[in-house]
Structure formats: structure tokens, C-alpha cells
Design an enzyme around this catalytic site. Structure first.
Site, PDB file in Angstrom:
ATOM      1  N   HIS A 180       0.847  -1.186   0.000  1.00 44.13           N
ATOM      2  CA  HIS A 180       0.000   0.000   0.000  1.00 44.13           C
ATOM      3  C   HIS A 180       0.890   1.246   0.000  1.00 44.13           C
ATOM      4  CE1 HIS A 180       0.906  -0.578   4.278  1.00 44.13           C
ATOM      5  NE2 HIS A 180       0.604   0.695   4.474  1.00 44.13           N
ATOM      6  N   HIS A 239       0.922   5.443   1.069  1.00 40.82           N
ATOM      7  CA  HIS A 239       0.305   6.569   1.760  1.00 40.82           C
ATOM      8  C   HIS A 239       0.451   7.784   0.857  1.00 40.82           C
ATOM      9  CE1 HIS A 239       0.039   4.969   5.970  1.00 40.82           C
ATOM     10  NE2 HIS A 239       0.891   4.089   5.452  1.00 40.82           N
TER      11      HIS A 239
END
Ligand SMILES: [Zn+2]
Length: 135
Positions: A95, A97
């Protein structure tokens, strides 16, 4: 994968009101504890502990989505800059940010030392971002 918070989210969509984007490859949601308004997580739908095992096709698709969502954060929220970070140590599921920096905010690594807050008005912020993403 069992015991993976992001696999659980992909399967259940339990925070759907915070979702800002979805396609075949990724989901994007507002962070529960943002460093800045609009702090968004772009999450690969398939479980990989890090980028080294992601297919080149999915890596490229994810990169395109990160860029599009970053552009939407600037347009929707007036951010001056979007930091893109992948640390991956706490949640071992690929993932990124996307952390907006606004006028007057600390720049560089100092921005990441800002106090995290509790997400408020997530549905309204998500709606603003979604309105700036082409379908
Ligand atoms: Zn996972």
C-alpha cells in the site's frame, strides 16, 4: 490472507464511506488517523507483503492509480504537494500513503512527524476527492 487488515478490508469493504477510488487492481481509502486532511491509502487488492512479488502489470497499474489519486487530492483539497510513501512494516500488504501538504505545513520528513489525528468528516472529504477523479 488471514489476519491481514487490508485483505479484510478488500473482502468486507467495512469502511466503504471512506473509500475514494476502486478499480480492478486497487482500492483507495482515507486513513483512519491522518497526518493531514485527505491522507489516503492506496491498497493493492491482492495480498503481497512487499513490491518484490507484484507483477509488472499490477505495479504499473497501481502507479497510474497513485498518480491519478494524487492529482485528485491536489484538485479537491488544494494541497500544495502530495507525499507518496510506502513503508510497509506495520501492515505487510502493499500500500502507499498519499499525504497532502498544505500551505504553512512543515515540509520534508518533518511533515511525517506531525501528530496524527482521528479522521473526521471522512464521507465529505471522500466525496470531494471522488468528484475530482475521472471515471
Ligand atoms: Zn493482505
Amino acid at each position: 490472507m488471514a489476519d491481514c487488515v487490508f485483505c479484510d478490508f478488500v473482502a468486507t469493504r467495512r469502511r466503504h464511506s471512506q473509500m475514494v477510488y476502486e478499480d480492478d487492481c486497487v482500492l483507495a481509502i482515507l486513513d483512519d488517523n491522518p497526518l493531514a486532511e485527505g491522507h489516503t491509502l492506496v491498497i493493492l487488492k491482492s495480498h503481497h507483503p512487499d513490491l518484490t512479488t507484484v507483477s509488472p502489470t499490477d505495479a504499473a497499474e497501481m502507479g497510474r492509480s497513485v498518480a491519478r489519486i494524487g492529482g485528485a487530492l491536489k484538485a479537491a483539497l488544494g494541497a500544495e504537494f502530495i507525499y507518496i510513501a510506502s513503508i510497509g512494516e506495520q501492515v505487510r500488504h502493499v500500500h502507499f500513503h498519499l499525504v497532502p501538504r498544505y500551505k504553512g505545513d512543515a515540509a520534508g520528513f518533518g511533515h511525517f512527524l506531525s501528530a496524527r489525528t482521528k479522521l473526521q468528516n471522512g464521507q465529505a472529504i471522500a466525496a470531494k476527492i471522488k468528484a475530482c477523479l475521472p471515471i
